[in-house]
Enzyme design. Structure first.
Site, PDB file in Angstrom:
ATOM      1  N   GLU A 196      -2.986   4.878   4.807  1.00  0.00           N
ATOM      2  CA  GLU A 196      -2.861   5.908   5.833  1.00  0.00           C
ATOM      3  C   GLU A 196      -4.237   6.506   6.105  1.00  0.00           C
ATOM      4  O   GLU A 196      -5.058   6.625   5.202  1.00  0.00           O
ATOM      5  CB  GLU A 196      -1.929   7.044   5.378  1.00  0.00           C
ATOM      6  CG  GLU A 196      -0.571   6.605   4.884  1.00  0.00           C
ATOM      7  CD  GLU A 196      -0.548   6.353   3.389  1.00  0.00           C
ATOM      8  OE1 GLU A 196      -1.501   6.753   2.684  1.00  0.00           O
ATOM      9  OE2 GLU A 196       0.402   5.721   2.929  1.00  0.00           O
ATOM     10  N   ASP A 243      -0.972   6.916  -5.323  1.00  0.00           N
ATOM     11  CA  ASP A 243      -2.434   6.864  -5.294  1.00  0.00           C
ATOM     12  C   ASP A 243      -2.896   7.472  -3.975  1.00  0.00           C
ATOM     13  O   ASP A 243      -2.829   6.825  -2.930  1.00  0.00           O
ATOM     14  CB  ASP A 243      -2.902   5.413  -5.437  1.00  0.00           C
ATOM     15  CG  ASP A 243      -4.424   5.281  -5.394  1.00  0.00           C
ATOM     16  OD1 ASP A 243      -5.113   6.319  -5.310  1.00  0.00           O
ATOM     17  OD2 ASP A 243      -4.910   4.148  -5.448  1.00  0.00           O
ATOM     18  N   HIS A 244      -3.374   8.716  -4.039  1.00  0.00           N
ATOM     19  CA  HIS A 244      -3.788   9.439  -2.835  1.00  0.00           C
ATOM     20  C   HIS A 244      -5.145  10.090  -3.048  1.00  0.00           C
ATOM     21  O   HIS A 244      -5.520  10.431  -4.169  1.00  0.00           O
ATOM     22  CB  HIS A 244      -2.771  10.542  -2.504  1.00  0.00           C
ATOM     23  CG  HIS A 244      -1.712  10.109  -1.553  1.00  0.00           C
ATOM     24  ND1 HIS A 244      -1.437  10.789  -0.386  1.00  0.00           N
ATOM     25  CD2 HIS A 244      -0.868   9.062  -1.578  1.00  0.00           C
ATOM     26  CE1 HIS A 244      -0.449  10.186   0.253  1.00  0.00           C
ATOM     27  NE2 HIS A 244      -0.092   9.130  -0.457  1.00  0.00           N
ATOM     28  N   GLY A 302       7.612  -2.180   8.173  1.00  0.00           N
ATOM     29  CA  GLY A 302       8.005  -2.867   9.400  1.00  0.00           C
ATOM     30  C   GLY A 302       8.098  -4.361   9.176  1.00  0.00           C
ATOM     31  O   GLY A 302       7.743  -4.880   8.108  1.00  0.00           O
ATOM     32  N   ALA A 325       6.316  -6.971  10.282  1.00  0.00           N
ATOM     33  CA  ALA A 325       5.082  -7.706  10.007  1.00  0.00           C
ATOM     34  C   ALA A 325       4.620  -7.484   8.574  1.00  0.00           C
ATOM     35  O   ALA A 325       4.228  -8.435   7.874  1.00  0.00           O
ATOM     36  CB  ALA A 325       3.989  -7.282  10.985  1.00  0.00           C
ATOM     37  N   ASN A 358      -5.792   9.313   3.770  1.00  0.00           N
ATOM     38  CA  ASN A 358      -6.577   9.029   2.573  1.00  0.00           C
ATOM     39  C   ASN A 358      -7.787   8.149   2.833  1.00  0.00           C
ATOM     40  O   ASN A 358      -8.790   8.239   2.119  1.00  0.00           O
ATOM     41  CB  ASN A 358      -5.694   8.313   1.541  1.00  0.00           C
ATOM     42  CG  ASN A 358      -4.490   9.123   1.153  1.00  0.00           C
ATOM     43  OD1 ASN A 358      -4.623  10.239   0.680  1.00  0.00           O
ATOM     44  ND2 ASN A 358      -3.306   8.575   1.366  1.00  0.00           N
TER      45      ASN A 358
END
Length: 318
Positions: free
Chosen positions: A106, A37-38, A173, A175, A109
């Site tokens: 990101e 999904d971009h 990562g 977290a 997007n």
């Protein structure tokens, strides 16, 4: 038992091609579909970016395979209430065969409406609140929510599936992986890292499904396949937080001039040796993944599906 799916790349293919690939995936023996999904592709060479929710509607008529987004960011470009409506409708269209994969996104997007792109800790907090909002909406009851990041007033989804849409959370990562364990119905990641799987399970994931994805470039000429993978997807070899903070495809193009071809050759299964592909997928199985999704880089999708149908899928465990 590990299952094997096909990862459809919206960054590289238009909507009609993606639907045809879904049909070929089912015929080849894949058992499920992921779809990205971009808003933008990662670089201009990839060259596509259709609206995923329209494509999912078409997939619901073209295939009987389950479908999941890998992944949607429900925090900035898409409000969680709008994402919830899209996901609920998709689940109804697919007869319950839909899972919503979500992540913190990101800048590539999500900054396109002019919103500030926040640091990672805030992005994760936004994602947690967004998931809370969507879960409430999936009940079909009226929702009023006045939170730290989102406001929802008198909102009710009238088209909902019989059971709430499962929400799988992406994490790369520590977290994000622990957040996935706390709030997700499953975990999505891209590296065959047994440590991350264990972290997810310890953080609350328990026996919930862990799903991974990888890109390959099948082709009869390995060197040509490496060239294709380097041209189209060297973005995947960028280190650290760069993929989360670069704002445009042209910035990714600039950054990937620093990615040597040899790095792609070492990290992306390329060519037509079945053992190379089987070994790459087995790494996920050995790390404890419940599902592995494979995406073919480049235009020769039919050759890839024929190769996997005859040479790869029959050799995989499960």
């Amino acid at each position: 038992m590990t299952t094997y799916g096909c990862f459809l790349a919206c960054e590289e293919h238009g909507p009609r091609a993606l639907v045809e690939q879904a049909r070929m995936a089912e015929q080849a023996g894949f058992s499920a579909l992921w779809i990205s999904d971009h808003f933008h592709p990662w670089n201009g060479e990839q060259g596509q970016s259709p609206f995923v929710w329209s494509v999912i509607g078409a997939l619901s008529e073209a295939t009987s395979l389950p479908v999941a987004t890998a992944v949607t960011c429900p925090t900035v470009r898409l409000h969680p209430a709008v994402t919830a409506q899209a996901a609920a409708t998709s689940a109804v269209q697919l007869g319950g065969r839909f899972r919503l994969g979500v992540g913190s996104g990101e800048a590539l997007n999500e900054h396109v409406l002019g919103d500030r792109w926040p640091p990672a800790a805030i992005r994760l907090a936004m994602l947690e609140e967004a998931v809370q909002v969507m879960r409430r909406l999936f009940t079909g009851e009226e929702v009023n929510h006045h939170g730290t990041y989102y406001t929802v007033e008198n909102a009710r989804l009238y088209t909902v599936p019989e059971t709430p849409v499962p929400i799988d959370v992406s994490g790369f990562g520590p977290a994000a992986t622990e957040l996935a364990g706390r709030i997700g119905d499953g975990y999505v990641t891209m590296a065959p890292d047994a440590g991350s799987v264990e972290r997810f399970r310890r953080a609350g994931g328990g026996t919930k499904p862990v799903q991974g994805g990888l890109k390959v470039c099948w082709g009869p000429d390995r060197e040509e396949a490496v060239d294709t993978a380097h041209r189209l997807w060297s973005t995947e070899q960028l280190p650290g937080e760069l993929p989360q903070v670069l704002p445009t495809p042209s910035h990714f193009e600039q950054a990937t001039t620093l990615v040597p071809r040899e790095r792609v050759a070492a990290n992306v299964p390329c060519g037509d040796d079945p053992e190379v592909h089987v070994s790459a997928i087995r790494a996920y199985v050995d790390a404890g993944f419940d599902a592995v999704y494979v995406s073919q880089i480049g235009p020769d999708q039919r050759g890839f599906f024929d190769f996997y149908r005859t040479k790869v899928l029959p050799r995989l465990p499960g």
